[in-house]
Design an enzyme around this catalytic site. Structure first.
Site, PDB file in Angstrom:
ATOM      1  N   PHE A 125      45.429 -21.354  -2.683  1.00 55.31           N
ATOM      2  CA  PHE A 125      45.479 -22.363  -1.620  1.00 55.31           C
ATOM      3  C   PHE A 125      44.408 -22.167  -0.547  1.00 55.31           C
ATOM      4  CE2 PHE A 125      48.639 -19.019  -0.573  1.00 55.31           C
ATOM      5  CZ  PHE A 125      48.147 -18.596   0.653  1.00 55.31           C
ATOM      6  N   THR A 149      57.386 -19.135   6.703  1.00 57.96           N
ATOM      7  CA  THR A 149      56.119 -19.820   6.380  1.00 57.96           C
ATOM      8  C   THR A 149      56.387 -21.228   5.843  1.00 57.96           C
ATOM      9  OG1 THR A 149      55.163 -17.669   5.835  1.00 57.96           O
ATOM     10  CG2 THR A 149      53.998 -19.624   5.014  1.00 57.96           C
ATOM     11  N   ARG A 169      59.003 -23.861  13.192  1.00 60.49           N
ATOM     12  CA  ARG A 169      58.687 -24.470  11.898  1.00 60.49           C
ATOM     13  C   ARG A 169      59.832 -25.343  11.376  1.00 60.49           C
ATOM     14  NH1 ARG A 169      55.379 -19.233   9.539  1.00 60.49           N
ATOM     15  NH2 ARG A 169      53.262 -20.029   9.862  1.00 60.49           N
ATOM     16  N   GLU A 186      42.787 -10.221  15.682  1.00 64.32           N
ATOM     17  CA  GLU A 186      42.850 -11.675  15.879  1.00 64.32           C
ATOM     18  C   GLU A 186      42.665 -12.039  17.354  1.00 64.32           C
ATOM     19  OE1 GLU A 186      46.475 -13.005  14.039  1.00 64.32           O
ATOM     20  OE2 GLU A 186      45.761 -12.489  12.036  1.00 64.32           O
ATOM     21  N   ASN A 204      52.233 -26.246   8.691  1.00 62.82           N
ATOM     22  CA  ASN A 204      53.394 -25.531   9.224  1.00 62.82           C
ATOM     23  C   ASN A 204      53.265 -25.172  10.707  1.00 62.82           C
ATOM     24  OD1 ASN A 204      51.663 -23.382   9.005  1.00 62.82           O
ATOM     25  ND2 ASN A 204      52.924 -22.210   7.572  1.00 62.82           N
ATOM     26  N   ARG A 214      57.171 -14.050  15.559  1.00 62.91           N
ATOM     27  CA  ARG A 214      57.466 -14.381  14.154  1.00 62.91           C
ATOM     28  C   ARG A 214      58.880 -14.968  14.035  1.00 62.91           C
ATOM     29  NH1 ARG A 214      53.173 -14.496  10.526  1.00 62.91           N
ATOM     30  NH2 ARG A 214      54.917 -14.988   9.161  1.00 62.91           N
ATOM     31  N   TYR A 228      41.031 -16.359   8.043  1.00 62.08           N
ATOM     32  CA  TYR A 228      41.983 -16.261   6.939  1.00 62.08           C
ATOM     33  C   TYR A 228      41.399 -15.507   5.744  1.00 62.08           C
ATOM     34  CZ  TYR A 228      45.715 -19.191   8.905  1.00 62.08           C
ATOM     35  OH  TYR A 228      46.766 -19.678   9.650  1.00 62.08           O
ATOM     36  N   HIS A 237      50.498 -20.446  13.721  1.00 65.54           N
ATOM     37  CA  HIS A 237      50.159 -19.123  13.178  1.00 65.54           C
ATOM     38  C   HIS A 237      50.633 -18.076  14.167  1.00 65.54           C
ATOM     39  CE1 HIS A 237      47.856 -15.699  11.663  1.00 65.54           C
ATOM     40  NE2 HIS A 237      47.620 -15.428  12.931  1.00 65.54           N
ATOM     41  N   LYS A 259      48.514 -25.359  15.175  1.00 69.99           N
ATOM     42  CA  LYS A 259      47.635 -25.856  14.111  1.00 69.99           C
ATOM     43  C   LYS A 259      47.401 -27.375  14.216  1.00 69.99           C
ATOM     44  CE  LYS A 259      48.896 -22.174  10.840  1.00 69.99           C
ATOM     45  NZ  LYS A 259      49.361 -21.863   9.446  1.00 69.99           N
TER      46      LYS A 259
HETATM   47  P1  DAT Z   1      52.252 -17.050   7.774  1.00 69.89           P
HETATM   48  O1  DAT Z   1      51.457 -18.179   8.388  1.00 69.89           O
HETATM   49  O2  DAT Z   1      53.742 -17.292   7.864  1.00 69.89           O
HETATM   50  O3  DAT Z   1      51.855 -15.690   8.296  1.00 69.89           O
HETATM   51  P2  DAT Z   1      50.807 -16.353   5.326  1.00 69.89           P
HETATM   52  O4  DAT Z   1      50.044 -15.372   6.143  1.00 69.89           O
HETATM   53  O5  DAT Z   1      51.456 -15.851   4.067  1.00 69.89           O
HETATM   54  O6  DAT Z   1      51.945 -17.071   6.193  1.00 69.89           O
HETATM   55  O7  DAT Z   1      49.863 -17.562   4.903  1.00 69.89           O
HETATM   56  C1  DAT Z   1      48.930 -18.085   5.834  1.00 69.89           C
HETATM   57  C2  DAT Z   1      48.957 -19.586   5.725  1.00 69.89           C
HETATM   58  O8  DAT Z   1      48.525 -19.986   4.412  1.00 69.89           O
HETATM   59  C3  DAT Z   1      50.337 -20.235   5.879  1.00 69.89           C
HETATM   60  O9  DAT Z   1      50.703 -20.399   7.232  1.00 69.89           O
HETATM   61  C4  DAT Z   1      50.138 -21.539   5.181  1.00 69.89           C
HETATM   62  C5  DAT Z   1      49.216 -21.159   4.032  1.00 69.89           C
HETATM   63  N1  DAT Z   1      50.016 -20.870   2.831  1.00 69.89           N
HETATM   64  C6  DAT Z   1      50.717 -19.754   2.557  1.00 69.89           C
HETATM   65  N2  DAT Z   1      51.350 -19.828   1.373  1.00 69.89           N
HETATM   66  C7  DAT Z   1      51.010 -21.048   0.870  1.00 69.89           C
HETATM   67  C8  DAT Z   1      51.328 -21.760  -0.323  1.00 69.89           C
HETATM   68  N3  DAT Z   1      52.121 -21.217  -1.256  1.00 69.89           N
HETATM   69  N4  DAT Z   1      50.816 -23.001  -0.481  1.00 69.89           N
HETATM   70  C9  DAT Z   1      50.010 -23.559   0.458  1.00 69.89           C
HETATM   71  N5  DAT Z   1      49.664 -22.941   1.600  1.00 69.89           N
HETATM   72  C10 DAT Z   1      50.160 -21.710   1.810  1.00 69.89           C
HETATM   73 MG    MG Z   2      50.181 -14.545   8.020  1.00 65.99          MG
END
Ligand code: DAT
Ligand code: MG
Length: 140
Positions: free
Chosen positions: A59, A93, A104, A128, A114, A87, A51, A117, A11
């Site tokens: 968010f 996350t 991370r 994807e 973070n 993962r 996304y 992805h 990212k």
């Molecule tokens: P991951 O990237 O671990 O698969 P996710 O699919 O739940 O996590 O969310 C996608 C992205 O969205 C994550 O990498 C960062 C952002 N995100 C998730 N939860 C968040 C939050 N509570 N506040 C801000 N950004 C968030």
């Molecule tokens: Mg995810």
């Protein structure tokens, strides 16, 4: 267990800090092969579509703004149990909850910035992968 492919994105917070090579070394140390890779700048349309599953989340706007804020490196990874293996080396996350030795934990700044992805299931990994790569770009 089976050989699986998974989609990775390094990212903008990580490309900004010149961490692509360091992150790739974590990927390779986890037994995953980088079988396709390119550095691109996501368009807003691409980030919103990629996304889309999160579009109702509070968010979402900030997430899209972040993902278009700088270059990303999109990658297709392959390895035994590859989706879960990536993962695991990514870590949680929110980096505050990530295990020691994960990408991370070692590089991410906060839950938004973070660093990486990774696909979360075989179905999303396939969608994807084809979102970013055509067959001729993938050399397994
Ligand atoms: P991951 O990237 O671990 O698969 P996710 O699919 O739940 O996590 O969310 C996608 C992205 O969205 C994550 O990498 C960062 C952002 N995100 C998730 N939860 C968040 C939050 N509570 N506040 C801000 N950004 C968030
Ligand atoms: Mg995810």
């Amino acid at each position: 267990m089976a050989v699986e492919r998974t989609l990775s994105i390094i990212k903008p917070d990580a490309t900004e800090r010149n961490l692509t090579g360091k992150i790739n070394s974590y990927i390779e140390a986890a037994g995953l092969r980088i079988i396709a890779q390119k550095r691109i700048r996501l368009t807003r349309d691409q980030a919103e579509a990629f996304y889309g599953v999160h579009k109702e989340r509070s968010f979402f706007g900030e997430l899209v703004d972040f993902m278009v804020s700088g270059p990303v490196v999109v990658q297709l990874l392959e390895g035994e149990n590859g989706i879960a293996a990536y993962r695991e080396v990514m870590g949680a996350t929110n980096p505050a909850n990530a295990d020691a030795g994960t990408i991370r934990k070692d590089f991410a700044i906060d839950v938004q910035n973070n660093s990486v992805h990774g696909s979360d299931a075989p179905e999303t990994a396939a969608v994807e992968a084809s979102f970013f790569f055509s067959e001729i770009e993938i050399v397994g």
